[in-house]
Design a protein around this motif. Structure first.
Motif: not given
Length: 427
Positions: A35-59
């Motif tokens: 990601i820091t080198q400009g290549h963003v792959p499609s990914i699936l983030l799986y986990g319970e609520p509140g542990i960072g899925k949305t935060s990681i997406a925005y980051a």
């Protein structure tokens, strides 16, 4: 103070702001480097609520130069996807965060798929459900990584809270707040790995505390009172609920009574008493089995009592049942035997029922050759009752052994009888 909730305001802006999930997005991980080198792959983030899925997406969005769009699958339709496709035509490539991706229907997926496959849409899908159960295989196959997130530790949660307390722009840093380190730990512990709950609780405690000389003094009483209201996550139809059921059974099977009680409590807080009762009854026969045949009856009685009592009293007989199963001898030999017989049938290992075992309760049975069965009760053998050496399996399966006894509890005695009968057969 800003209108948006503290948890919303404190979302990380870049990957370096993310707290926790270092196994996935830490500076030394392949995903971070890509990601820091400009290549963003499609990914699936799986986990319970509140542990960072949305935060990681925005980051990720903040660490890339792609136009960013966010949708929630519970509220979006085909038209919303078509609007994103228009943006693809304008920009060439966009980053789409799709929350609750498992809620998408087939039409929505069909609209999205070709653009993900062509690279026009870089998809970050988030789900609380197991993606191998609840996300369309076509979506999964187009994602470079399926990442399972972990709950934040108490230490990581304290870091999240400290950042919120010191951030003057987005957090509570511009307010005078008197809060002790042990109080931060109380909030972090009560949040059970959920950063959203931790920040929400911190904000609520701030508003619920008294002002002393222009300083908000956080009290233990406010934390304890509000912490009780943050609830326990447990979608009765979701993957997490079934993970809890699995963890309960495996803890009982492993005779860890403390772990079993923890998972039982979590399940009862989730509210599906029927599913818990069913699983406990299964466990009595699957895991304790004939090592102690009386356990099945005791667990059934506990389940029936729980059904009549309802919560919260139902927890009492169910706790007794779990404790009994944890501390009892274990055997799965009986159900393993029937599973082995079932496999044999599916593999075509079948044969004709011996003539002397067939039904003779009708005129003409002897004409068909049925009969000759020897009644075991007519052949007493010590204190066992009765036994006679005659064939029961079809000719093609004679000598096949499906049952393998274990020397656990009551089954040790039964195993000795089994071995003795096998000796009789050979003589």
């Amino acid at each position: 103070m800003a209108i948006e909730p503290l948890a919303y305001r404190m979302r990380p802006k870049t990957l370096d702001d993310v707290i926790g999930q270092q196994h996935l997005i830490g500076p030394h991980t392949p995903l971070y480097k890509m990601i820091t080198q400009g290549h963003v792959p499609s990914i699936l983030l799986y986990g319970e609520p509140g542990i960072g899925k949305t935060s990681i997406a925005y980051a990720i969005a903040g660490s890339s130069n792609l136009p960013f769009f966010a949708l929630n699958a519970t509220q979006s339709g085909k038209k919303d996807i078509e609007d994103i496709v228009v943006e693809v035509r304008l920009h060439g490539k966009v980053l789409l965060f799709l929350d609750e991706i498992h809620r998408f229907n087939k039409l929505q997926q069909d609209t999205l798929l070709p653009h993900v496959e062509s690279g026009g849409i870089v998809l970050i899908g988030a789900t609380t459900e197991n993606p191998f159960h609840d996300v369309n295989p076509a979506i999964r196959s187009r994602c470079g990584e399926i990442a399972q997130l972990k709950r934040l530790t108490v230490e990581e949660m304290c870091t999240v809270l400290q950042r919120a307390l010191t951030d003057r722009e987005r957090g509570l840093g511009k307010y005078a707040i008197d809060i002790r380190e042990e109080q931060l730990t109380m909030i972090a512990t009560a949040s059970n790995g959920d950063a959203r709950k931790a920040l929400t609780l911190l904000e609520s405690v701030y508003y619920a505390s008294d002002d002393v000389d222009n300083t908000t003094v956080i009290s233990d009483r406010a934390i304890e009172s509000l912490a009780k209201r943050i609830g326990v996550y447990g979608d009765q139809k979701g993957s997490h609920f079934y993970n809890l059921l699995s963890a309960l059974q495996k803890s009982v099977r492993g005779s860890d009574i403390d772990a079993a009680m923890y998972y039982l409590a979590h399940l009862l807080e989730s509210g599906d008493l029927v599913a818990v009762n069913r699983r406990l009854l299964v466990m009595a026969y699957e895991d304790v089995g004939i090592a102690n045949p009386s356990v099945g009856a005791h667990v059934l009685a506990a389940v029936q009592a729980a059904e009549r009592l309802g919560m919260p009293e139902a927890r009492i007989p169910l706790a007794n049942a779990v404790a009994m199963m944890c501390l009892n001898e274990k055997s799965n030999s009986a159900y393993k035997a029937v599973d082995a017989a079932t496999r044999a049938i599916h593999e075509g290992k079948t044969g004709d029922i011996p003539l002397h075992l067939r039904d003779t309760h009708y005129a003409g049975a002897t004409t068909l050759g049925h009969g000759g069965y020897q009644y075991p009760h007519d052949f007493p053998i010590g204190s066992f009752g009765g036994w006679v050496n005659q064939q029961y399996l079809p000719d093609e399966l004679v000598g096949t052994q499906f049952y393998t006894p274990t020397s656990a509890g009551e089954e040790k005695r039964l195993a000795a009888i089994y071995e003795r009968l096998q000796q009789f057969k050979r003589t």
